[in-house]
Design a protein around this motif. Structure first.
Motif, mmCIF file in Angstrom:
data_model
loop_
_atom_site.group_PDB
_atom_site.id
_atom_site.type_symbol
_atom_site.label_atom_id
_atom_site.label_comp_id
_atom_site.label_asym_id
_atom_site.label_seq_id
_atom_site.Cartn_x
_atom_site.Cartn_y
_atom_site.Cartn_z
ATOM 1 N N GLY A 77 9.109 3.360 -5.291
ATOM 2 C CA GLY A 77 8.014 3.242 -4.338
ATOM 3 C C GLY A 77 8.379 2.368 -3.154
ATOM 4 N N TYR B 150 4.176 -7.622 -4.641
ATOM 5 C CA TYR B 150 5.189 -7.471 -3.605
ATOM 6 C C TYR B 150 5.481 -8.820 -2.929
ATOM 7 N N VAL C 159 0.837 -1.199 0.000
ATOM 8 C CA VAL C 159 0.000 0.000 0.000
ATOM 9 C C VAL C 159 0.873 1.251 0.000
ATOM 10 N N LEU C 160 1.906 1.271 0.851
ATOM 11 C CA LEU C 160 2.789 2.443 0.932
ATOM 12 C C LEU C 160 3.575 2.645 -0.359
ATOM 13 N N ALA C 161 3.888 1.548 -1.061
ATOM 14 C CA ALA C 161 4.662 1.634 -2.298
ATOM 15 C C ALA C 161 3.789 1.821 -3.533
ATOM 16 N N HIS C 162 2.450 1.782 -3.348
ATOM 17 C CA HIS C 162 1.493 1.935 -4.448
ATOM 18 C C HIS C 162 1.646 0.840 -5.494
ATOM 19 N N ILE C 163 1.819 -0.381 -5.024
ATOM 20 C CA ILE C 163 1.873 -1.540 -5.916
ATOM 21 C C ILE C 163 0.926 -2.599 -5.355
ATOM 22 N N SER C 164 0.662 -3.632 -6.141
ATOM 23 C CA SER C 164 -0.259 -4.667 -5.684
ATOM 24 C C SER C 164 0.417 -5.538 -4.631
ATOM 25 N N THR C 165 -0.384 -6.013 -3.688
ATOM 26 C CA THR C 165 0.132 -6.906 -2.654
ATOM 27 C C THR C 165 0.673 -8.190 -3.269
ATOM 28 N N ALA D 2 8.685 3.269 0.807
ATOM 29 C CA ALA D 2 7.864 2.532 1.762
ATOM 30 C C ALA D 2 8.700 1.919 2.882
#
Length: 315
Positions: A98, A80, A71-77, A102
């Motif tokens: 990102g 990650y 969420v903090l990096a603005h990518i999908s879980t 994060a």
């Protein structure tokens, strides 16, 4: 291959070692296992409050959750999670930026992460072990200053006479034994013995591991670097333990105390000058003018240059 060489004419012995070793072409691919381990180690060190998140109920594992980093990096879980499992494709520069934000990475940590991901391209070949002539001349001209030049892999490549008095005569050692990383972790015969009696021996060892972690990333095809790390991991439990922490940031000490066999304890200022074109470090050790330590350094300047001294070897 060029052979190890160093001139030994009088006081102006230019103490330099060079053996480039074989090189292998680097394919620059992403190192998924190392990147995964590094991301996990950084995530587990953060607390929710470090990044502005509520701590919430009791957590089963230390650090942030993977979904929180995503969420903090603005990518999908999902993506990650795959990165930490070593199964994801190469991340883009934007994704890496990102994740860096994060995980609150330092500049050194961010550079290390980018290199593990293959962006920017990793360095190929071997680390530079040739000291340029102007630096060799500078070592001889520095007044009341002990100086050495270290390679990226902690090899002492060049030194002056005062460094001989303060530390030891490196020309009396084999090229292999001039490596300070090897000396710090494998060279002490007595348990707990300090390298040259330095006061920050523990922190120096930590710094060695942090620096070598970055060096392995910069020179993934250098067999000399790879062999050194493998030897240290196999031969030193302390090194192996620190290696698994995946630390890369460093903060070298500005002052340290040597326990010298001739003058006893001597405290000096330490300045590390980076020779960026060669990826080497010029280490300078000085004492405040008029101090007792300066007097001791002046004595070592005389003792260290005497070939008749038992600690010196005249070649």
């Amino acid at each position: 291959m060029e052979q190890p060489s160093h001139s030994t004419t009088g006081r102006n012995r230019h103490k330099q070692y060079y053996d480039p070793g074989p090189s292998r072409e680097d394919d620059g691919v992403m190192d998924r296992p190392e990147l995964a381990a590094f991301l996990r180690s950084r995530r587990q060190r953060l607390r929710p409050e470090d990044v502005g998140l509520p701590s919430g109920p009791r957590r089963r594992t230390p650090g942030l959750r993977r979904e929180e980093v995503a969420v903090l990096a603005h990518i999908s879980t999902e993506y990650y999670v795959r990165l930490e499992q070593g199964r994801a494709p190469r991340p883009s520069a934007g994704v890496l930026a990102g994740i860096s934000g994060a995980l609150r990475l330092t500049d050194s940590e961010s550079d290390h992460m980018h290199a593990l991901a293959g962006s920017p391209p990793a360095s190929s070949g071997t680390h530079n072990r040739v000291v340029r002539p102007s630096i060799l001349a500078l070592l001889e001209r520095l007044p009341q200053t002990a100086g050495i030049v270290m390679s990226a892999a902690f090899e002492v490549l060049a030194w002056n006479d005062l460094a001989v008095g303060l530390m030891e005569d490196f020309s009396d050692l084999s090229p292999r034994d001039r490596n300070l990383a090897r000396k710090a972790f494998l060279g002490n015969e007595q348990p707990g013995a300090r390298l040259y009696g330095i006061s920050d021996d523990v922190e120096f060892r930590h710094n060695v591991v942090r620096e070598l972690r970055s060096v392995v990333t910069r020179y993934p095809s250098d067999p000399l670097v790879a062999d050194l790390v493998e030897e240290l991991r196999d031969g030193s439990h302390d090194f192996a333990r620190l290696w698994e922490r995946h630390d890369v940031a460093s903060s070298p000490a500005l002052r340290k105390t040597f326990r010298n066999t001739v003058v006893g304890e001597i405290t000096v200022d330490c300045d590390a000058l980076t020779l960026t074109d060669a990826d080497q470090h010029l280490m300078l050790y000085t004492a405040q003018l008029g101090s007792a330590d300066a007097d001791k350094l002046a004595l070592l300047a005389v003792v260290g240059s005497q070939p008749i001294n038992v600690d010196d070897v005249s070649n």
